[in-house]
Design a protein around this motif. Structure first.
Motif, PDB file in Angstrom:
ATOM      1  N   VAL A 114      10.846  21.224 -21.440  1.00  0.00           N
ATOM      2  CA  VAL A 114      11.940  20.345 -21.034  1.00  0.00           C
ATOM      3  C   VAL A 114      13.034  20.359 -22.092  1.00  0.00           C
ATOM      4  O   VAL A 114      12.777  20.056 -23.272  1.00  0.00           O
ATOM      5  N   HIS A 115      14.249  20.715 -21.675  1.00  0.00           N
ATOM      6  CA  HIS A 115      15.377  20.736 -22.599  1.00  0.00           C
ATOM      7  C   HIS A 115      16.089  19.390 -22.566  1.00  0.00           C
ATOM      8  O   HIS A 115      16.549  18.937 -21.517  1.00  0.00           O
ATOM      9  N   VAL A 116      16.142  18.755 -23.720  1.00  0.00           N
ATOM     10  CA  VAL A 116      16.866  17.492 -23.890  1.00  0.00           C
ATOM     11  C   VAL A 116      18.104  17.807 -24.725  1.00  0.00           C
ATOM     12  O   VAL A 116      17.997  18.371 -25.822  1.00  0.00           O
ATOM     13  N   VAL A 117      19.267  17.493 -24.197  1.00  0.00           N
ATOM     14  CA  VAL A 117      20.529  17.900 -24.812  1.00  0.00           C
ATOM     15  C   VAL A 117      20.599  17.502 -26.282  1.00  0.00           C
ATOM     16  O   VAL A 117      20.985  18.291 -27.142  1.00  0.00           O
ATOM     17  N   GLU A 118      20.207  16.265 -26.588  1.00  0.00           N
ATOM     18  CA  GLU A 118      20.393  15.762 -27.951  1.00  0.00           C
ATOM     19  C   GLU A 118      19.376  16.327 -28.953  1.00  0.00           C
ATOM     20  O   GLU A 118      19.652  16.387 -30.145  1.00  0.00           O
ATOM     21  N   SER A 119      18.201  16.752 -28.455  1.00  0.00           N
ATOM     22  CA  SER A 119      17.140  17.040 -29.430  1.00  0.00           C
ATOM     23  C   SER A 119      16.313  18.298 -29.185  1.00  0.00           C
ATOM     24  O   SER A 119      15.317  18.521 -29.872  1.00  0.00           O
ATOM     25  N   GLY A 120      16.681  19.130 -28.229  1.00  0.00           N
ATOM     26  CA  GLY A 120      15.992  20.410 -28.081  1.00  0.00           C
ATOM     27  C   GLY A 120      14.933  20.425 -26.992  1.00  0.00           C
ATOM     28  O   GLY A 120      14.956  19.630 -26.059  1.00  0.00           O
ATOM     29  N   ILE A 121      13.963  21.339 -27.139  1.00  0.00           N
ATOM     30  CA  ILE A 121      12.967  21.584 -26.092  1.00  0.00           C
ATOM     31  C   ILE A 121      11.622  20.968 -26.458  1.00  0.00           C
ATOM     32  O   ILE A 121      11.133  21.130 -27.583  1.00  0.00           O
ATOM     33  N   TYR A 122      11.018  20.284 -25.482  1.00  0.00           N
ATOM     34  CA  TYR A 122       9.710  19.655 -25.646  1.00  0.00           C
ATOM     35  C   TYR A 122       8.700  20.333 -24.725  1.00  0.00           C
ATOM     36  O   TYR A 122       9.003  20.611 -23.558  1.00  0.00           O
ATOM     37  N   GLU A 123       7.509  20.587 -25.265  1.00  0.00           N
ATOM     38  CA  GLU A 123       6.416  21.117 -24.448  1.00  0.00           C
ATOM     39  C   GLU A 123       5.665  19.947 -23.837  1.00  0.00           C
ATOM     40  O   GLU A 123       5.132  19.105 -24.558  1.00  0.00           O
ATOM     41  N   CYS A 124       5.635  19.903 -22.505  1.00  0.00           N
ATOM     42  CA  CYS A 124       5.087  18.726 -21.818  1.00  0.00           C
ATOM     43  C   CYS A 124       4.020  19.112 -20.803  1.00  0.00           C
ATOM     44  O   CYS A 124       4.019  20.215 -20.258  1.00  0.00           O
ATOM     45  N   LYS A 125       3.123  18.164 -20.557  1.00  0.00           N
ATOM     46  CA  LYS A 125       2.195  18.245 -19.430  1.00  0.00           C
ATOM     47  C   LYS A 125       2.670  17.236 -18.388  1.00  0.00           C
ATOM     48  O   LYS A 125       3.348  16.264 -18.722  1.00  0.00           O
TER      49      LYS A 125
END
Length: 292
Positions: free
Chosen positions: A15-26
């Protein structure tokens, strides 16, 4: 926190969040209970597990503009369907199946024939003539010679475009030119089988150089028709519409009935025989499907 799913692999969503980058999520279990699966292109809310490791859970899927089944992506504006103009020759029946699928989902399609450097201007015109009345925009490009890219970039500007096509037509090569930072594999020639190997194994959202996104999806070699009535198929052939009022029978299938306006247009060269033959084959497939 809100973001957009840019890739999904084996149950993990990036998931790309504009303010803080990419998160690996389940994805949370509630989606399984609701029989809903997150898709590439989804706008989502995520709960952060670790800011340091950039991990989290997909907590909610925000309302979708649309959701496609094949390719499985969400929130698209248009589809870019890439076939090779030659080597391999385009499979027009497979192409029509994709157009039916997109037509059922009200997604505009751009037909892009790569490797145009391998055919003559006359051969380009012959291919274009098949689809000139289909409602699709038609482009001829060459990734190898970098031909036609400016017009293609203009069409993609400001849009979210799902990119699809059979394996081995140069799809990844084109995407590399449109978004060099993606550094996609283009596939090495296997010495054992002496043919190209398609390397896209998952859908992925890629930001273009300008304002826009493309969704690359795995290549396909066959497509099943969507669940639909055989009578609905003619709606996916826009070139038939002008001639249907001249059919003697209301609800004419344009196959066996006499005094058919569509068949008359076919005989006069106003409808391309390739399109009509594909229509008849797909109609028969839908008719047989309903027997079982």
């Amino acid at each position: 926190m809100q973001g957009k799913i840019v890739k999904g692999i084996s149950g993990f969503y990036y998931v790309h969040v504009v303010e803080s980058g990419i998160y690996e999520c389940k994805a949370k279990g509630i989606f399984r209970q609701q029989k809903m699966k997150p898709l590439v292109g989804d706008d989502v809310e995520i709960d952060i597990i670790s800011e340091e490791k950039k991990t989290g859970n997909v907590a909610a899927i925000l309302p979708r503009k649309n959701a496609l089944i094949r390719p499985a992506v969400a929130n698209v504006d248009q589809a870019l369907l890439i076939f090779a103009a030659a080597s391999p020759n385009p499979n027009f029946n497979l192409l029509d199946r994709f157009l039916v699928m997109m037509g059922r989902q009200d997604v505009p399609v751009i037909l892009c024939f790569n490797k145009c450097d391998l055919i003559t201007e006359e051969q380009q015109q012959e291919i274009a003539a098949i689809y000139e009345a289909s409602g699709c925009k038609i482009l001829f490009v060459s990734a190898k010679k970098e031909l036609g890219l400016k017009e293609l970039q203009e069409i993609l500007e400001g849009k979210t475009t799902t990119v699809a096509g059979p394996s081995g037509v140069g799809k990844s090569s084109l995407i590399n030119l449109l978004a060099p930072e993606a550094c996609m594999e283009t596939g090495e020639i296997s010495k054992k089988i002496e043919r190209g190997r398609h390397t896209t194994r998952h859908a992925e959202l890629i930001q273009l150089k300008g304002d826009g996104y493309i969704m690359d999806t795995p290549g396909f070699s066959s497509l099943y028709l969507p669940e639909m009535e055989k009578e609905e198929l003619q709606d996916c052939y826009p070139e038939f519409a002008a001639f249907e009022p001249y059919c003697r029978f209301q609800g004419c299938s344009h196959i066996n009935e006499p005094d058919c306006g569509v068949k008359e247009a076919l005989s006069e060269g106003k409808i391309h025989p390739v399109r009509y033959e594909n229509y008849c084959q797909l109609y028969g497939e839908l008719k047989d499907r309903k027997k079982y």
